[in-house]
Design a protein around this motif. Structure first.
Motif, PDB file in Angstrom:
ATOM      1  N   LYS A  93       0.817  -1.220   0.000  1.00 32.81           N
ATOM      2  CA  LYS A  93       0.000   0.000   0.000  1.00 32.81           C
ATOM      3  C   LYS A  93       0.846   1.264   0.000  1.00 32.81           C
ATOM      4  O   LYS A  93       0.498   2.254   0.631  1.00 32.81           O
ATOM      5  N   PHE A  94       1.994   1.224  -0.657  1.00 37.14           N
ATOM      6  CA  PHE A  94       2.832   2.410  -0.735  1.00 37.14           C
ATOM      7  C   PHE A  94       2.567   3.178  -2.013  1.00 37.14           C
ATOM      8  O   PHE A  94       1.944   2.666  -2.946  1.00 37.14           O
ATOM      9  N   ASP A  95       3.087   4.416  -2.061  1.00 36.37           N
ATOM     10  CA  ASP A  95       3.031   5.124  -3.336  1.00 36.37           C
ATOM     11  C   ASP A  95       4.139   4.583  -4.236  1.00 36.37           C
ATOM     12  O   ASP A  95       5.066   3.908  -3.785  1.00 36.37           O
ATOM     13  N   VAL A  96       4.046   4.924  -5.493  1.00 37.17           N
ATOM     14  CA  VAL A  96       4.897   4.279  -6.501  1.00 37.17           C
ATOM     15  C   VAL A  96       6.377   4.607  -6.287  1.00 37.17           C
ATOM     16  O   VAL A  96       7.257   3.802  -6.570  1.00 37.17           O
ATOM     17  N   LEU A  97       6.668   5.796  -5.743  1.00 37.25           N
ATOM     18  CA  LEU A  97       8.071   6.172  -5.597  1.00 37.25           C
ATOM     19  C   LEU A  97       8.784   5.359  -4.516  1.00 37.25           C
ATOM     20  O   LEU A  97       9.992   5.176  -4.577  1.00 37.25           O
ATOM     21  N   VAL A  98       8.031   4.895  -3.524  1.00 38.62           N
ATOM     22  CA  VAL A  98       8.649   4.032  -2.514  1.00 38.62           C
ATOM     23  C   VAL A  98       9.184   2.771  -3.182  1.00 38.62           C
ATOM     24  O   VAL A  98      10.319   2.354  -2.964  1.00 38.62           O
ATOM     25  N   TYR A  99       8.349   2.177  -4.051  1.00 37.49           N
ATOM     26  CA  TYR A  99       8.797   0.981  -4.755  1.00 37.49           C
ATOM     27  C   TYR A  99       9.977   1.285  -5.662  1.00 37.49           C
ATOM     28  O   TYR A  99      10.920   0.503  -5.769  1.00 37.49           O
ATOM     29  N   LEU A 100       9.903   2.457  -6.318  1.00 38.95           N
ATOM     30  CA  LEU A 100      10.988   2.831  -7.220  1.00 38.95           C
ATOM     31  C   LEU A 100      12.298   2.952  -6.440  1.00 38.95           C
ATOM     32  O   LEU A 100      13.347   2.453  -6.869  1.00 38.95           O
ATOM     33  N   ALA A 101      12.243   3.607  -5.268  1.00 35.08           N
ATOM     34  CA  ALA A 101      13.456   3.805  -4.466  1.00 35.08           C
ATOM     35  C   ALA A 101      14.035   2.461  -4.052  1.00 35.08           C
ATOM     36  O   ALA A 101      15.254   2.255  -4.106  1.00 35.08           O
ATOM     37  N   ILE A 102      13.166   1.541  -3.652  1.00 33.77           N
ATOM     38  CA  ILE A 102      13.671   0.232  -3.209  1.00 33.77           C
ATOM     39  C   ILE A 102      14.230  -0.544  -4.396  1.00 33.77           C
ATOM     40  O   ILE A 102      15.283  -1.170  -4.292  1.00 33.77           O
ATOM     41  N   ALA A 103      13.547  -0.438  -5.553  1.00 38.08           N
ATOM     42  CA  ALA A 103      14.043  -1.142  -6.739  1.00 38.08           C
ATOM     43  C   ALA A 103      15.399  -0.588  -7.178  1.00 38.08           C
ATOM     44  O   ALA A 103      16.213  -1.292  -7.787  1.00 38.08           O
ATOM     45  N   LEU A 104      15.626   0.672  -6.862  1.00 39.77           N
ATOM     46  CA  LEU A 104      16.879   1.304  -7.267  1.00 39.77           C
ATOM     47  C   LEU A 104      18.083   0.673  -6.559  1.00 39.77           C
ATOM     48  O   LEU A 104      19.208   0.756  -7.045  1.00 39.77           O
ATOM     49  N   VAL A 105      17.839   0.059  -5.401  1.00 39.10           N
ATOM     50  CA  VAL A 105      18.964  -0.501  -4.634  1.00 39.10           C
ATOM     51  C   VAL A 105      19.620  -1.664  -5.388  1.00 39.10           C
ATOM     52  O   VAL A 105      20.814  -1.589  -5.713  1.00 39.10           O
ATOM     53  N   PRO A 106      18.863  -2.740  -5.731  1.00 39.29           N
ATOM     54  CA  PRO A 106      19.518  -3.810  -6.494  1.00 39.29           C
ATOM     55  C   PRO A 106      19.968  -3.333  -7.865  1.00 39.29           C
ATOM     56  O   PRO A 106      21.010  -3.775  -8.368  1.00 39.29           O
ATOM     57  N   ALA A 107      19.205  -2.410  -8.462  1.00 38.77           N
ATOM     58  CA  ALA A 107      19.581  -1.920  -9.789  1.00 38.77           C
ATOM     59  C   ALA A 107      20.950  -1.242  -9.730  1.00 38.77           C
ATOM     60  O   ALA A 107      21.816  -1.477 -10.579  1.00 38.77           O
ATOM     61  N   THR A 108      21.150  -0.392  -8.705  1.00 41.53           N
ATOM     62  CA  THR A 108      22.426   0.308  -8.572  1.00 41.53           C
ATOM     63  C   THR A 108      23.549  -0.695  -8.326  1.00 41.53           C
ATOM     64  O   THR A 108      24.622  -0.610  -8.936  1.00 41.53           O
ATOM     65  N   ALA A 109      23.307  -1.664  -7.429  1.00 43.51           N
ATOM     66  CA  ALA A 109      24.338  -2.648  -7.109  1.00 43.51           C
ATOM     67  C   ALA A 109      24.696  -3.456  -8.353  1.00 43.51           C
ATOM     68  O   ALA A 109      25.873  -3.674  -8.661  1.00 43.51           O
ATOM     69  N   TRP A 110      23.663  -3.860  -9.091  1.00 41.91           N
ATOM     70  CA  TRP A 110      23.918  -4.657 -10.282  1.00 41.91           C
ATOM     71  C   TRP A 110      24.689  -3.838 -11.318  1.00 41.91           C
ATOM     72  O   TRP A 110      25.673  -4.293 -11.884  1.00 41.91           O
ATOM     73  N   TRP A 111      24.239  -2.617 -11.530  1.00 37.97           N
ATOM     74  CA  TRP A 111      24.890  -1.787 -12.552  1.00 37.97           C
ATOM     75  C   TRP A 111      26.359  -1.551 -12.212  1.00 37.97           C
ATOM     76  O   TRP A 111      27.239  -1.660 -13.060  1.00 37.97           O
ATOM     77  N   LEU A 112      26.642  -1.253 -10.948  1.00 40.40           N
ATOM     78  CA  LEU A 112      28.024  -0.960 -10.562  1.00 40.40           C
ATOM     79  C   LEU A 112      28.915  -2.180 -10.705  1.00 40.40           C
ATOM     80  O   LEU A 112      30.059  -2.081 -11.144  1.00 40.40           O
ATOM     81  N   ASN A 113      28.385  -3.351 -10.323  1.00 42.71           N
ATOM     82  CA  ASN A 113      29.263  -4.517 -10.189  1.00 42.71           C
ATOM     83  C   ASN A 113      29.212  -5.491 -11.354  1.00 42.71           C
ATOM     84  O   ASN A 113      30.076  -6.337 -11.476  1.00 42.71           O
ATOM     85  N   HIS A 114      28.172  -5.390 -12.176  1.00 38.89           N
ATOM     86  CA  HIS A 114      28.035  -6.412 -13.207  1.00 38.89           C
ATOM     87  C   HIS A 114      27.924  -5.862 -14.614  1.00 38.89           C
ATOM     88  O   HIS A 114      27.591  -6.596 -15.530  1.00 38.89           O
ATOM     89  N   THR A 115      28.136  -4.582 -14.813  1.00 38.88           N
ATOM     90  CA  THR A 115      28.084  -4.075 -16.179  1.00 38.88           C
ATOM     91  C   THR A 115      29.412  -3.405 -16.512  1.00 38.88           C
ATOM     92  O   THR A 115      30.141  -2.973 -15.622  1.00 38.88           O
ATOM     93  N   LYS A 116      29.667  -3.305 -17.797  1.00 34.17           N
ATOM     94  CA  LYS A 116      30.928  -2.696 -18.221  1.00 34.17           C
ATOM     95  C   LYS A 116      30.933  -1.215 -17.866  1.00 34.17           C
ATOM     96  O   LYS A 116      31.937  -0.670 -17.372  1.00 34.17           O
ATOM     97  N   SER A 117      29.790  -0.532 -18.117  1.00 36.59           N
ATOM     98  CA  SER A 117      29.783   0.896 -17.830  1.00 36.59           C
ATOM     99  C   SER A 117      29.958   1.158 -16.334  1.00 36.59           C
ATOM    100  O   SER A 117      30.609   2.125 -15.940  1.00 36.59           O
ATOM    101  N   GLY A 118      29.423   0.244 -15.496  1.00 36.85           N
ATOM    102  CA  GLY A 118      29.633   0.388 -14.056  1.00 36.85           C
ATOM    103  C   GLY A 118      31.104   0.247 -13.701  1.00 36.85           C
ATOM    104  O   GLY A 118      31.646   0.987 -12.875  1.00 36.85           O
ATOM    105  N   LEU A 119      31.769  -0.679 -14.368  1.00 41.35           N
ATOM    106  CA  LEU A 119      33.200  -0.880 -14.129  1.00 41.35           C
ATOM    107  C   LEU A 119      33.994   0.365 -14.541  1.00 41.35           C
ATOM    108  O   LEU A 119      34.899   0.814 -13.820  1.00 41.35           O
ATOM    109  N   VAL A 120      33.607   0.942 -15.682  1.00 43.72           N
ATOM    110  CA  VAL A 120      34.297   2.155 -16.139  1.00 43.72           C
ATOM    111  C   VAL A 120      34.127   3.269 -15.112  1.00 43.72           C
ATOM    112  O   VAL A 120      35.090   3.961 -14.751  1.00 43.72           O
ATOM    113  N   LEU A 121      32.902   3.424 -14.601  1.00 44.65           N
ATOM    114  CA  LEU A 121      32.652   4.469 -13.601  1.00 44.65           C
ATOM    115  C   LEU A 121      33.540   4.258 -12.376  1.00 44.65           C
ATOM    116  O   LEU A 121      34.167   5.188 -11.874  1.00 44.65           O
ATOM    117  N   ARG A 122      33.632   3.004 -11.922  1.00 43.88           N
ATOM    118  CA  ARG A 122      34.452   2.742 -10.738  1.00 43.88           C
ATOM    119  C   ARG A 122      35.926   2.999 -11.037  1.00 43.88           C
ATOM    120  O   ARG A 122      36.659   3.502 -10.191  1.00 43.88           O
TER     121      ARG A 122
END
Lengths: 355, 306
Positions: B138-167
């Protein structure tokens, strides 16, 4: 032929002094554009902002009233910044200094003591030292970022002040207003001239500037701090203690801010209320930078930032422009200063193409 | 039981702006840039979003506008800190002061008129489940978006080439430059993304969390988000843990005041700031651990041809 921007190898005092002048000019120009964009006549508004407030003797005295805390705090902060210690919580240290000074002023048994002001001064100084000392201890002992700790402590200081003036220290005869009783006459600093508000704190600000000059230019400790800030490795090889740099860097700012808090409450304010400073502690950071961490620069920077405060009040009264314009100008000034530092520390050279 | 549900859901809602701001700053810092101005960008995002909503624009427009406003102010910081090689501490402070001034100026016209708020979405079927329904669905949509951003950020940083370049840019921009990446451009992108997230966090504060304009309404949450990134050792999942911890403190403080705990409200209000100091002390006392976690080039200006 190509143009290339490269860092200057040498610098001179003229080039050093140029950056703040460029920054002030750019702030004025953009300020005029902003006023025009908001639908005010730009030149008249700029006049009302920067000239009108100091066109009377009363205005000039108000300028000093605001410049004094800025200059005092900035001298203390600049010593820390030279050592690369980032005390950004002077606002909180000022608050605790003012609270400590008021506590002595209101509750010291002998309310007529001739030395009451001296005790309050001491209390203000110790209050600021204590609040900055927490950050210094945590940084020196646990390597905790002084940036974040000094800032969190600023929020906590504001809450302590709010609690005191609404709770235990509220003036019983104050019609429930959130403020303390007025300080007793022995705990107040009289203005130099009763027609104006400026007090002898001006002399202390001058003393602080001279003391800072001696410390940074003439003392070995000041030299050690500067080396630690500019070249930490060299300082380590030379055996200069990092811990003492942390302590001194933070405590000078804390003491200065605490003393400024004392001068505010014993001078123009006379009592505590929930808001005792229009952000002097933050503005003093800009003063230290625009003054290039040098006493003469800090004096000029303090006067200019004080003028921005007065100008903000002036255009609010004259044109109904919201008072937070002051902070917009402060932020812009610091941005422009940082940008013009690049301009004066680099030069454009022609490079011949390789054949 | 109702109290438990209220505290849990309140915590998640209070954690949401912290999550947006801290996950944005995490990307910024991973690229080697320290932007202390989150508080300023949040305030501008909050003011613009409120202004849009106040003038009858839809909430979607308000959130996008808030994010864009945060991004544009981050752009000022980027020019000064990345192109003009300024001290990043000072540039971030300038941004914080500038943002508080600009937002307060925008906010003078709002008075205390409330605006329409973001409504929670009732997920059909799921939201009717006993206990779990009101707790999770029963949350608003942005709460879900914020929580979804956590695995998305972790995945992007650690498992993509562009994430590796950023690091890589954050560890050693010289290396990234030498193998042909434009380190400055990548840092620009990171700073702008962080600005958009801070702006969105501010927008959430003003048009979802409170719906009334108060000057300086973020009340230090930008600085708490900065502490969260350090506390989390630059790891997204720990940011989530930290955001829930601080969101929980905010809510307990509110409930403490409602339940009439025999403490002055100021003591409860100070709790999140004290907690921030405590967790920073705990996390930073192990210096060697800290050195491994912090991006090696954090806050160091980089000049491509220097």
């Amino acid at each position: 032929m190509q143009l290339r921007i490269e860092p200057r190898v040498t610098t001179s005092i003229v080039i050093q002094g140029l950056a703040p002048i460029i920054a002030v000019t750019m702030t004025l120009v953009l300020g005029g554009i902003l006023f025009a964009a908001m639908g005010y006549p730009p030149l008249e508004t700029l006049w009302a902002f920067f000239i009108e407030p100091i066109s009377t003797i009363y205005g000039a005295s108000e300028l000093l009233v605001k410049a004094v805390p800025l200059v005092i705090i900035a001298t203390g902060l600049a010593i820390g910044f030279r050592a690369n210690i980032w005390n950004i919580g002077a606002e909180g240290q000022l608050t605790i200094g003012a609270i400590a000074a008021t506590g002595i002023g209101l509750y010291f048994p002998d309310q007529q003591a001739v030395y009451l002001l001296a005790l309050m001064f001491l209390a203000g100084c110790l209050g600021g030292l204590f609040w900055a000392g927490i950050a210094a201890y945590l940084r020196a002992r646990f390597h905790t970022s002084e940036i974040l700790v000094t800032l969190m402590l600023t929020y906590i200081a504001a809450l302590i002040l709010s609690w005191l003036v609404r709770g235990p220290w509220r003036d019983p005869a104050g019609f429930n207003f959130p403020q303390t009783a007025l300080l007793p006459p022995a705990g107040l600093i009289d203005p130099i001239d009763f027609a104006y508000r400026v007090t002898g704190s001006v002399y202390f600000a001058i003393f602080a500037l001279i003391a800072m000059w001696f410390f940074v230019a003439r003392s070995f400790q000041g030299y050690k701090l500067a080396v630690g800030g500019a070249a930490p490795r060299a300082a380590r090889y030379a055996g200069f203690s990092e811990k003492s740099a942390i302590w001194i860097g933070l405590l000078t700012g804390g003491a200065a801010a605490g003393i400024a808090g004392f001068f505010e409450v014993a001078g123009p304010l006379g009592q505590l209320s929930p808001i005792i400073s229009p952000g002097y502690g933050f503005a003093a950071i800009i003063v230290a930078f625009i003054g290039r961490l040098h006493p003469v620069g800090i004096l000029l920077g303090g006067l200019f930032l004080a003028l921005i405060y007065l100008g903000g009040e002036s255009v609010q009264l004259g044109y109904g422009i919201p008072a937070p314009i002051t902070r917009v100008f402060q932020g812009l000034l610091l941005f422009f200063l940082l940008a013009s530092e690049f301009a004066v520390s680099h030069r454009i050279v022609r490079v011949k193409e390789a054949h | 039981m109702d109290l438990f549900i209220a505290i849990f859901t309140g915590t998640m809602i209070a954690a949401t702006p912290l999550l947006f701001a801290a996950l944005g700053e995490l990307i910024v810092e991973k690229s080697g840039v320290l932007n202390l101005g989150i508080e300023g960008m949040m305030l501008i995002g909050a003011a613009i979003a409120f202004w849009l909503s106040f003038n009858g624009y839809s909430l979607g427009i308000a959130f996008i506008g808030g994010a864009l406003a945060g991004m544009i102010t981050a752009g000022i910081f980027a020019v000064v800190a990345l192109s003009l090689l300024a001290n990043q501490y000072a540039a971030g402070l300038a941004l914080a002061i500038f943002g508080s001034g600009v937002s307060a100026m925008i906010g003078t016209g709002f008075g205390s008129t409330p605006v329409e708020t973001l409504r929670p979405i009732d997920i059909p079927v799921l939201s009717d489940i006993w206990l779990l329904g009101p707790l999770l669905f029963k949350f608003d949509v942005l709460v879900y978006l914020a929580i979804a951003l956590v695995p998305a950020t972790a995945w992007w940083l650690n498992h993509t080439k562009s994430g590796l370049v950023l690091r890589t840019v954050g560890e050693s921009p010289q290396t990234a430059h030498a193998i042909g990446y434009n380190a400055i451009r990548i840092r620009y992108a990171a700073v702008l993304y962080g600005g958009a997230m801070a702006g969105l966090a501010g927008a959430y504060m003003s048009v979802a969390y409170t719906a009334i304009w108060v000057e300086g309404m973020t009340a230090g949450r930008g600085w708490i988000a900065l502490s969260l990134v350090v506390f989390a050792s630059w790891r997204p999942y720990r940011v989530l843990a930290g955001a829930i911890l601080f969101g929980g403190m905010t809510i307990l403080q509110l409930h403490g005041q409602i339940l009439g705990l025999p403490l002055p409200s100021e003591v409860l209000s100070a709790a999140p700031y004290i907690a921030a100091i405590v967790v920073l002390v705990m996390i930073s006392q192990n210096r060697s651990r800290m050195r491994l976690d912090v991006p090696a080039s954090l806050a160091k200006p980089f000049r491509a041809d220097g």
